[in-house]
Each structure stands twice: as structure tokens, then as C-alpha cells.
Design an enzyme around this catalytic site. Structure first.
Site, short mmCIF file in Angstrom:
data_model
loop_
_atom_site.label_atom_id
_atom_site.label_comp_id
_atom_site.label_asym_id
_atom_site.label_seq_id
_atom_site.Cartn_x
_atom_site.Cartn_y
_atom_site.Cartn_z
N GLY A 192 0.83 -1.21 0.00
CA GLY A 192 0.00 0.00 0.00
C GLY A 192 0.86 1.24 0.00
N VAL A 196 0.59 4.72 5.05
CA VAL A 196 0.04 3.63 5.87
C VAL A 196 1.15 2.63 6.22
CG1 VAL A 196 -1.69 1.80 6.02
CG2 VAL A 196 -2.28 3.97 4.94
N GLY A 197 2.13 2.50 5.35
CA GLY A 197 3.28 1.63 5.64
C GLY A 197 3.93 2.01 6.97
N GLU A 214 5.71 -3.22 0.79
CA GLU A 214 5.68 -3.02 -0.66
C GLU A 214 4.94 -1.72 -0.90
OE1 GLU A 214 7.04 -4.86 -3.07
OE2 GLU A 214 7.77 -6.48 -1.80
N CYS A 248 1.34 0.27 -9.28
CA CYS A 248 2.46 0.83 -8.50
C CYS A 248 3.70 1.04 -9.33
CB CYS A 248 2.76 -0.07 -7.30
SG CYS A 248 3.16 -1.75 -7.76
P1 NAD Z 1 -5.39 0.74 0.36
O1 NAD Z 1 -6.20 1.94 0.70
O2 NAD Z 1 -6.07 -0.45 -0.20
O3 NAD Z 1 -4.56 0.36 1.67
C1 NAD Z 1 -3.74 -0.78 1.72
C2 NAD Z 1 -4.06 -1.56 2.97
O4 NAD Z 1 -3.85 -0.76 4.11
C3 NAD Z 1 -5.52 -2.01 3.01
O5 NAD Z 1 -5.56 -3.36 3.45
C4 NAD Z 1 -6.16 -1.08 4.00
O6 NAD Z 1 -7.23 -1.65 4.70
C5 NAD Z 1 -5.03 -0.73 4.94
N1 NAD Z 1 -5.14 0.59 5.54
C6 NAD Z 1 -5.49 1.74 4.91
N2 NAD Z 1 -5.44 2.77 5.77
C7 NAD Z 1 -5.07 2.26 6.97
C8 NAD Z 1 -4.82 2.81 8.26
N3 NAD Z 1 -4.97 4.11 8.51
N4 NAD Z 1 -4.43 1.98 9.24
C9 NAD Z 1 -4.27 0.66 9.03
N5 NAD Z 1 -4.48 0.08 7.82
C10 NAD Z 1 -4.87 0.86 6.81
O7 NAD Z 1 -4.28 1.07 -0.68
P2 NAD Z 1 -3.50 2.38 -0.93
O8 NAD Z 1 -2.64 2.67 0.25
O9 NAD Z 1 -4.36 3.45 -1.49
O10 NAD Z 1 -2.60 1.79 -2.15
C11 NAD Z 1 -2.05 2.56 -3.09
C12 NAD Z 1 -0.56 2.66 -2.82
O11 NAD Z 1 -0.02 1.35 -2.78
C13 NAD Z 1 0.19 3.37 -3.89
O12 NAD Z 1 1.18 4.17 -3.29
C14 NAD Z 1 0.85 2.27 -4.68
O13 NAD Z 1 2.02 2.64 -5.36
C15 NAD Z 1 1.12 1.29 -3.60
N6 NAD Z 1 1.23 -0.06 -4.14
C16 NAD Z 1 2.42 -0.68 -4.06
C17 NAD Z 1 2.57 -1.94 -4.62
C18 NAD Z 1 3.89 -2.64 -4.57
O14 NAD Z 1 3.92 -3.82 -4.92
N7 NAD Z 1 4.96 -2.01 -4.14
C19 NAD Z 1 1.50 -2.56 -5.23
C20 NAD Z 1 0.28 -1.89 -5.27
C21 NAD Z 1 0.15 -0.65 -4.72
#
Ligand code: NAD
Length: 519
Positions: A192, A196-197, A214, A248
């Protein structure tokens, strides 16, 4: 005790009990689960495609090639290699431990949490899962609530195919995930955003839980005049248009000279017209943006430059057309935030060195793309730019090679997976040195004991020192040592209970254990 547990405590407790029972350590169990996962994809292709179409209007070709087939191929790859992967390893020893043996056992971590993102909602949850299973872990899978139809499909199907105690799906949004993250896991695999990471890593710190993150960011693309522009533009636009740019590793922006920009834009206009016609919105081959909020975010970027292609936005229909922007400022939002949509800004640079400086002045990218026929220039980029993964003269494809580890660096993530890297990610390599009571080894080794002396210290220091050839100063020691080795081998040939035999039996037994016949 069980009644007092919260729902998430129960989920983790159930998985931990299953792990402690040892069933995931049996490689035939792992193989059976991997085969069941493969069957799940094969038997439910239509259900997955339907859910992906509902969440993102994902065309069937993208659902099959970039989600389901990728997962099936990954399982074929793992099933063909798992017997090799699980074997304990051994290593060479040093002079002091020359009579001893080393072993590295592959231990599963235990109960792992896998959190996926919404943009490739099947792949991002279930590709790490196959690595976790192959390595012998139990897993809690948390799909993204943003792609809710796919999350429901995963939650419905996993219990029908996989062991219900070892593998469980938990659905929910931020509040549920926050509760879930309070539990103790043995590994957390998160996909994600970097924001959030950081939350996930904070939660993991409570128990010092190892994590793979990731993440995302801006993935730059450099292109020069030496390329075949027709092929290059098609490849680049395909990478930007699949999943409506919500990938991503989509090329985020282009760095090139003004002359290359003019040729690029002319060709892009021609290609987009050929692919999507006069009205791209009516094309069945383009996804929609995941939410109205993201459409609003993308619409803002259009103000950051001159729209030379596209620029059509419809919030209610979650639509943004494939768009190219020129005359953008490096400080604008479109050039500082991850775009994650079908908008491609072009920044002009005077040379590849300017491009390298531009990239290196920013966060480390998840992906890097170089389009050139000057391969010495590729070497310079490789040498000077830190990045997660790279494809030269194409985009995205490095993620499709099983044995290339996939992951970011710095702000774009930590750790990696895909193929063997997934197995390694979910495996703790447990080292062991096995010594015996060999008299010569002990004569050398006992020089470590008090009373300490300068002579013993120097002797041990030279024995422990890493060197390919012994120096002449050490010759007497080497001769004495050599004689010792010869006599020990002679004695050990005769002696019963020889360590070598023991080790052979031990490795044999370990291999036997993990290669239990399939049930
Ligand atoms: P998302 O909103 O689906 O969040 C990812 C996960 O985090 C979900 O399971 C969600 O429930 C959880 N989450 C969200 N907010 C949270 C919080 N405050 N506390 C705890 N958990 C929480 O996805 P996103 O973050 O919008 O994803 C998009 C990002 O992910 C982009 O930056 C993209 O580049 C990155 N991404 C990376 C890869 C990779 O392989 N490196 C792949 C896909 C997406």
C-alpha cells in the site's frame, strides 16, 4: 479463556494453535494447499473477473493476464521447486572449525499477516500468500476494503479451498485493521501507500515483528532519440493505461529532450486513437478510477501543465481519459506526488546526466525505466541510480519474471518477493554449527581458555583470520596442523560414531522429514 478473547484474538489464536500443531511444517501439506489455491483460481475465473469488473471495470484480458494467470504461474513455479527450496543448506567452515559441520535449517516464521492494496486486489493479497504457504507459515489475509467486491470473493472462496485453521481472511476498513494490527504476528507483509506503511511498521514495532513493506512513489522513465519511437511509445502507453494507471510500477513521468517530447506526443496521439478511437470513454479496454475522491485528486493534476492529449474527466463515471501533460514544473503536485492514474507528465532535461540528477534528488523509485539503444548509458543509470526494479526498453515486465526479486528501496519499500524471493521472505534461516570431541580440534580450541597469553592470542587470531593462502610465517603451524588433519582423518575413518556419518544421517533425516509422501 476463549470467551474472553476478542474476535481478532481468536482468529490469531486459532492460526497459532494450528501452527504449533506442526502441520504446516509437513511439505506434502504445503504442496496440497498450493495445489488447492491453484484450483481455486482455475475454478473461479469468472467470479474473480466479475468482482474485478465491479471494483475497477477491469477488462477480462487484464484480469486474466495481470492477476489470475500470474498467480497460477507463480504456483506452478513454486510447486516445481519447493522440494529444492526446503532442503537444509550447509556451508564451508574456517580453520578452527575444520572438523565440524554447519547446517542452515529453513524455519517458517509462524503466523503471518498479509495486507493487500486495492489496485490489483487479487494478486497483491494472494501472491504473498503462496510464498507464506510454501515456507510453512499460517496466514491471516486482509484484503483492501476499497475493492470490496474482490475482498468479498476472496473471503468467500479461501475457506472453501484452504485449511480453515491455518488460513483465514479478515475483512474491514481502517478501524478493523487498526484492531487487527494490535495482535501479535510473527511477520507482516504489507502492500500500500508509504503513509500507511509507516502505521503498519509502528504497530509491528510493539513486538519487534519483521515486516516487508511493498510501497509506492514516483517511477521515472528516461527516453532518448535513439529508440524506435513507434515501439517505445506503445510500450510506455500500455504501462500507463493498464488499470487506468493505478499500477504501483506504472511509469509515473517521462524525462526527455524537447525534440524527443515532440516525436513522443505525435506518436502517442496516433497510438491512443488506434487503441481507443475518438471516444476512449466508450472503449471496453479502459478501467475506471477506483473512487470519486481519486478522480478529484487526478483532476487537480491537470492544472499543473499543458494538456496536449486527453484531459477528459467525469467524476460520477469515475473517468479520467489517458492524458499527456507538458510544460510542467518540477515543484507542481503532479511532479511531486505519486500520480496513480492515466496522466503522463513530460519534463524536459538536457542530458541523461540531468535526468539522473533529477531522479536522485527525489525519493528512491520503486521502478525505473530507460528507453535507449545506447547500452553504455544503461550502465551509467544502473551504476548511479538506486531503485527497486528496472526494465530497459519496456515497462512493467521485470515484475513478470518469477526469479527477479520484486520490491522497493527507501521510501518505495523494504524487502521483496516473487518466486524464490517469496519463499525466502517468509523463511527464517536457522543456523547451527555441530562440533565434536576431536582431540586435535580441542588442542587448538583450548588455547582460548585462561590463563590468557600473548602467544595463544596471536595463534588463535591467525587461525581465525580469513585468508586464502597461509603466509610463510605461519608455515610451522600449517605443517603441524596438516599432520593433525591427516591423523584425524585416519582416526575418524576407523572410529565409530564418526561425526561425518552423524551429519549425513542428520541431513538425510531432515530431508526425509520434509519430503513425507503425499497423502
Ligand atoms: P489501500 O487503501 O487499499 O490500503 C492498503 C491496505 O492498508 C488495506 O488493506 C487497507 O485496509 C489498509 N489501511 C489503509 N489505511 C489504513 C490505516 N490508517 N491503518 C491501518 N491500515 C490501513 O491502498 P493504498 O494505500 O491506497 O494503495 C495505493 C498505494 O499502494 C500506492 O502508493 C501504490 O504505489 C502502492 N502499491 C504498491 C505496490 C507494490 O507492490 N509495491 C502494489 C500496489 C500498490
Amino acid at each position: 479463556m476463549a470467551e474472553k478473547m476478542t474476535h481478532y484474538e481468536q482468529v490469531v489464536h486459532k492460526a497459532r494453535e494450528a501452527f504449533m500443531s506442526g502441520k504446516t511444517k509437513d511439505v506434502s501439506f504445503r504442496k496440497q494447499q498450493l495445489k488447492a489455491l491453484k484450483l481455486m483460481y482455475e475454478e473461479n475465473e469468472a467470479a474473480f473477473c466479475k468482482a474485478l469488473a465491479k471494483d475497477l471495470n477491469k477488462p477480462k484480458q487484464e484480469s486474466i493476464l495481470l492477476e489470475l494467470n500470474l498467480l497460477i504461474d507463480d504456483l506452478r513455479h513454486s510447486l516445481a521447486r519447493i522440494d529444492e527450496w526446503v532442503k537444509p543448506e550447509t556451508t564451508p567452515t574456517n580453520i578452527v572449525t575444520i572438523f565440524d559441520k554447519t547446517l542452515i535449517f529453513h524455519d517458517p516464521y509462524g503466523v503471518v499477516l498479509i495486507m493487500g492494496a486495492w489496485n490489483y486486489p487479487v494478486q497483491l493479497c494472494l501472491l504473498p500468500l503462496s510464498g507464506a504457504i510454501a515456507a510453512g507459515n499460517c496466514a491471516i489475509i486482509k484484503p483492501s476494503e476499497v475493492s470490496s467486491a474482490t475482498a468479498e470473493t476472496i473471503a468467500e472462496l479461501i475457506p472453501k479451498y484452504l485449511d480453515n485453521e491455518c488460513f483465514q481472511v479478515v475483512c474491514g476498513g481502517v478501524s478493523e485493521t487498526t484492531e487487527l494490527l494490535k495482535q501479535r504476528f510473527d511477520y507482516i507483509f504489507y502492500t500500500g501507500s508509504p503513509q500507511v506503511g509507516k502505521i503498519v511498521r509502528d504497530a509491528a514495532n510493539k513486538y519487534l515483528t519483521p515486516t516487508t513493506l511493498e510501497l509506492g512513489g514516483k517511477s521515472p522513465l528516461y527516453i532518448d532519440e535513439s529508440v524506435d519511437m513507434d515501439i517505445a511509445v506503445r510500450r510506455i502507453l500500455w504501462g500507463k493505461c493498464i488499470n487506468a494507471g493505478q499500477t504501483c510500477i506504472a511509469p509515473d513521468y517521462v524525462l526527455c529532450s524537447k525534440q524527443v517530447q515532440n516525436k513522443f506526443v505525435d506518436k502517442a496521439r496516433e497510438v491512443l486513437q488506434e487503441w481507443y478511437g475518438d471516444d476512449p470513454k466508450s472503449s471496453p479496454d479502459l478501467c475506471r478510477i477506483v473512487s470519486e475522491k481519486h478522480v478529484e485528486r487526478l483532476a487537480e493534476y491537470l492544472k499543473d501543465g499543458k494538456v496536449v492529449i486527453g484531459g477528459d474527466v467525469n467524476k460520477e463515471e469515475k473517468w479520467v481519459s489517458p492524458t499527456i501533460l507538458v510544460d510542467v514544473s518540477p515543484k507542481s503536485k503532479v511532479m511531486t506526488e505519486e500520480i496513480f492514474g492515466p496522466i503522463l507528465p513530460i519534463m524536459n532535461v538536457d542530458s541523461p546526466y540531468d535526468a539522473i540528477k533529477f531522479i536522485n534528488d527525489r525519493e528512491r523509485p520503486l521502478a525505473l525505466y530507460i528507453f535507449t539503444n545506447h547500452y553504455d548509458l544503461v550502465d551509467i543509470f544502473m551504476e548511479q541510480v538506486p531503485y527497486g526494479g528496472c526494465t530497459v526498453n519496456d515497462v512493467i515486465f521485470h515484475a513478470a519474471v518469477h526469479d527477479l526479486p520484486f520490491g522497493g528501496v527507501g521510501n518505495s519499500g523494504m524487502g521483496c518477493y516473487h518466486g524464490k524471493a517469496s519463499y525466502d521472505t517468509f523463511t527464517h534461516r536457522k543456523s547451527c554449527l555441530v562440533r565434536n570431541y576431536n582431540k586435535i580440534a580441542d588442542a587448538i580450541g583450548k588455547k582460548r581458555y585462561p590463563p590468557y597469553s600473548e602467544k595463544n592470542m596471536n595463534f588463535l587470531a591467525s587461525m581465525l583470520k580469513e585468508h586464502s593462502l597461509p603466509s610463510f610465517r605461519m608455515l610451522p603451524y600449517v605443517i603441524a596442523f596438516g599432520l593433525g588433519v591427516v591423523s584425524v582423518f585416519a582416526v575418524s575413518k576407523i572410529a565409530k560414531g564418526d561425526l561425518r556419518e552423524w551429519m549425513n544421517r542428520r541431513v538425510g533425516a531432515a530431508i526425509e522429514l520434509i519430503r513425507k509422501p503425499q497423502t
